[in-house]
Write a protein that holds these residues in place. Structure first.
Motif, mmCIF file in Angstrom:
data_model
loop_
_atom_site.group_PDB
_atom_site.id
_atom_site.type_symbol
_atom_site.label_atom_id
_atom_site.label_comp_id
_atom_site.label_asym_id
_atom_site.label_seq_id
_atom_site.Cartn_x
_atom_site.Cartn_y
_atom_site.Cartn_z
ATOM 1 N N PHE A 142 -28.016 62.499 47.210
ATOM 2 C CA PHE A 142 -27.272 62.216 45.977
ATOM 3 C C PHE A 142 -27.525 60.799 45.465
ATOM 4 N N ASP A 143 -28.428 60.057 46.118
ATOM 5 C CA ASP A 143 -28.758 58.716 45.636
ATOM 6 C C ASP A 143 -29.692 58.817 44.438
ATOM 7 N N LEU A 165 -32.915 62.382 39.907
ATOM 8 C CA LEU A 165 -31.671 62.001 39.232
ATOM 9 C C LEU A 165 -30.695 63.163 39.084
ATOM 10 N N GLY A 166 -31.197 64.396 39.168
ATOM 11 C CA GLY A 166 -30.335 65.550 38.884
ATOM 12 C C GLY A 166 -29.117 65.634 39.782
ATOM 13 N N GLY A 212 -12.603 65.246 39.502
ATOM 14 C CA GLY A 212 -11.706 65.163 40.646
ATOM 15 C C GLY A 212 -12.142 66.018 41.815
ATOM 16 N N GLY A 213 -13.395 66.484 41.801
ATOM 17 C CA GLY A 213 -13.898 67.331 42.867
ATOM 18 C C GLY A 213 -14.933 66.631 43.718
ATOM 19 N N GLU A 214 -15.686 67.444 44.481
ATOM 20 C CA GLU A 214 -16.707 66.890 45.365
ATOM 21 C C GLU A 214 -17.820 67.913 45.529
ATOM 22 N N ILE A 215 -19.039 67.404 45.753
ATOM 23 C CA ILE A 215 -20.194 68.257 45.994
ATOM 24 C C ILE A 215 -20.780 67.890 47.348
ATOM 25 N N THR A 216 -21.101 68.905 48.162
ATOM 26 C CA THR A 216 -21.615 68.673 49.507
ATOM 27 C C THR A 216 -22.876 69.502 49.718
ATOM 28 N N THR A 224 -31.208 75.621 52.094
ATOM 29 C CA THR A 224 -30.215 74.611 51.732
ATOM 30 C C THR A 224 -29.107 75.253 50.915
ATOM 31 N N THR A 225 -27.877 74.785 51.150
ATOM 32 C CA THR A 225 -26.721 75.280 50.399
ATOM 33 C C THR A 225 -25.964 74.095 49.824
ATOM 34 N N PHE A 226 -25.743 74.108 48.519
ATOM 35 C CA PHE A 226 -24.915 73.108 47.848
ATOM 36 C C PHE A 226 -23.608 73.779 47.451
#
Length: 539
Positions: A480-481, A499-500, A512-516, A525-527
């Motif tokens: 995520f950098d 950048l995406g 107010g959420g989060e992505i992992t 891979t799972t996002f």
């Protein structure tokens, strides 16, 4: 007594003084009472013995016992015992034998078991000798009780003195250990102080009450609240322009008990010589709540912040300058491709130019979107409304189907569940497009992309999984950098700006959420995007 410690010599000296003082008092009482009662048989001998006892007491008081050998301690009590024996001869009915208790105590406490035995032999011999040679000395119960009592007192004095010496030795040992501990603690404190003063970052220890217990020179230099003229230095938030009240500065918050990590604050007004500090406050663990404290570490990041701002400004400026000519180029290429008179070979070349120009425009759009968000938090202008999440995801899947078909990839959207959440549909569509685009771009040919939406009472979850090569554990923390691309991707023909995912994370956090991410090499891979529902909230 050269072999004894100073504390023990002082204890012996005090014991001698008290012993002789009591002996003098008892002797004086004996002189008065025996004279009044007429019990003195030989006045001359009586007077000489009393004089010897008084002389011995004066000698004991004035003698330099600290510098005399140990055996010298036995001279005075031996003289006293002989004088008391002669005194008993001059006044046999006056009960003089009780005075033997004082030299017996002295000998027992000083010479131990040997002294007690010597007292037993000496007193018994004197009593026996006087019993045989003096007609007025008669065999009575006192003949046996007196030696026993004197010896018992001597033994008791020996036991008490031994315990006192053991306690004194223990106290001296503990005192020496305490002195060594204090010395070690002082040296360690000096070393810590020198180390803290040598580093170039500020360190502060804040007590539970908010007092500053430990500070170093760098702290005084970095977090100075006044300038050289005594004027207060204003503090500003991470953006460098929002003023921070004095009671909301990182140090003030730490003194109030707040904990934080990497808080950025600027000291000095914009346009002036200012500095940026990254401040962290953490709790120090301790055995008791009373000793609980906070450590505050501040680091000067002015150079890094200025370099990052200069880079962002340059990237944003170049991107703005590129967008206009790119739009014009793509527009004229579209017009040219619409001309039916163009030959096939020229059309192929124009299509290649259009694809690359479109890719470059997308890259510029990503850079502009990233420059619109702060490095310290997303600043997207959200317009949230109650939106069906499955509808957004289905639209994104439909738009990516042609591209997936070109790569021989199947998109499985059977796991979509209808449900409403309070989100910005345009921004959330941008996140889903990014995740689907990456899942297709980095998947293996013939693979599958699985998309699912789960709705609960308080949250919504969007999952996008692929069958690609996966991401190594060491790279998962950096996906995520900004501008980050893995080693395997950089060495491949797959294009991307890096950048995406950074943009997607900022958009999700703005909601107010989060992505992992979860992945393993060779396993895909799972996002997962998690957002609060907040259905019915005001926009």
């Amino acid at each position: 007594m050269p072999g004894t410690s100073l504390t023990e010599r002082l204890g012996i000296h005090r014991s001698i003084l008290s012993n002789q003082a009591l002996l003098l008092a008892a002797t004086l009482l004996l002189v008065v009472s025996s004279s009044v009662l007429g019990q003195v048989r030989d006045v001359g001998l009586f007077t000489v013995c009393v004089t010897v006892i008084f002389g011995g007491a004066i000698l004991a008081i004035l003698a330099p016992w600290r510098s005399l050998p140990s055996w010298a301690l036995g001279l005075v009590p031996v003289i006293d015992m002989i004088a008391i024996a002669a005194l008993r001869e001059s006044a046999p009915l006056a009960g003089v034998g009780l005075l033997w208790a004082f030299p017996a105590i002295w000998i027992g406490s000083t010479f131990g078991v040997g002294g007690v035995v010597a007292v037993l032999i000496g007193v018994s011999a004197i009593v026996l000798f006087q019993l045989v040679n003096d007609d007025e000395q008669r065999l009575t119960a006192a003949t046996f009780v007196l030696p026993f009592s004197v010896v018992a007192l001597s033994a008791l004095a020996h036991s008490t003195a031994r315990r006192a010496r053991a306690q004194r030795a223990l106290l001296e040992k503990q005192s020496a250990e305490l002195r060594r501990s204090v010395e070690r603690a002082r040296r360690q404190e000096d070393l810590v102080t020198e180390v803290l003063d040598a580093v170039d970052f500020g360190v502060i220890r804040v007590t539970r009450e908010g007092d500053l217990a430990v500070t170093n020179e760098a702290h005084a230099r970095l977090q100075a609240t006044v300038d050289v003229l005594g004027e207060p230095i204003a503090a500003y938030a991470a953006d460098g322009t929002t003023p921070v009240p004095p009671n909301e500065t990182p140090l003030a918050r730490a003194r109030a008990g707040e904990l934080f990590e990497g808080e950025l604050v600027w000291f000095g007004a914009p346009g002036q010589d200012r500095r940026a500090l990254s401040v962290t406050a953490r709790r120090l663990s301790s055995g008791t709540d009373a000793d609980e404290s906070t450590i505050v570490v501040s680091r000067d990041v002015t150079a890094e912040e200025q370099a990052l701002r200069a880079r962002d400004d340059l990237v944003a400026s170049v991107s703005h300058e590129l967008r206009t000519p790119l739009t014009s180029i793509i527009g004229y290429l579209d017009l040219a491709l619409d001309d039916p008179a163009i030959v096939a070979e020229t059309r192929d070349r124009l299509e290649v130019a259009e694809r690359n120009a479109t890719r470059l425009r997308e890259l510029v759009a990503d850079i502009l979107a990233m420059s619109a968000s702060s490095r310290h938090g997303a600043e997207f202008d959200l317009i949230p409304v109650d939106t069906d999440i499955a509808t957004i995801v289905r639209a994104a899947v439909e738009s990516q189907q042609p591209r997936a078909a070109d790569h021989g990839i199947r998109i499985d959207s059977s796991g979509l569940r209808d449900g409403t959440a309070h989100v910005d549909p345009r921004r959330l569509r941008q996140v889903v497009d990014n995740l689907l685009s990456n899942a297709i771009k980095y998947n293996v040919r013939g693979g599958t992309v699985t998309v699912a939406v789960e709705i609960s009472a308080t949250s919504v979850q969007i999952a996008v999984a692929d069958d690609g090569p996966g991401i190594s554990r060491s790279e998962q923390g950096r996906v995520f950098d900004r501008f980050f691309r893995g080693d395997a991707v950089r060495n491949s023909s797959t294009h991307g700006s890096g950048l995406g995912l950074a943009i997607s994370r900022d958009i999700v956090r703005a909601h107010g959420g989060e992505i992992t991410v979860s992945s393993a090499l060779g396993s895909g891979t799972t996002f997962i995007v998690r957002l609060p529902r907040k259905v019915g909230s005001a926009s």
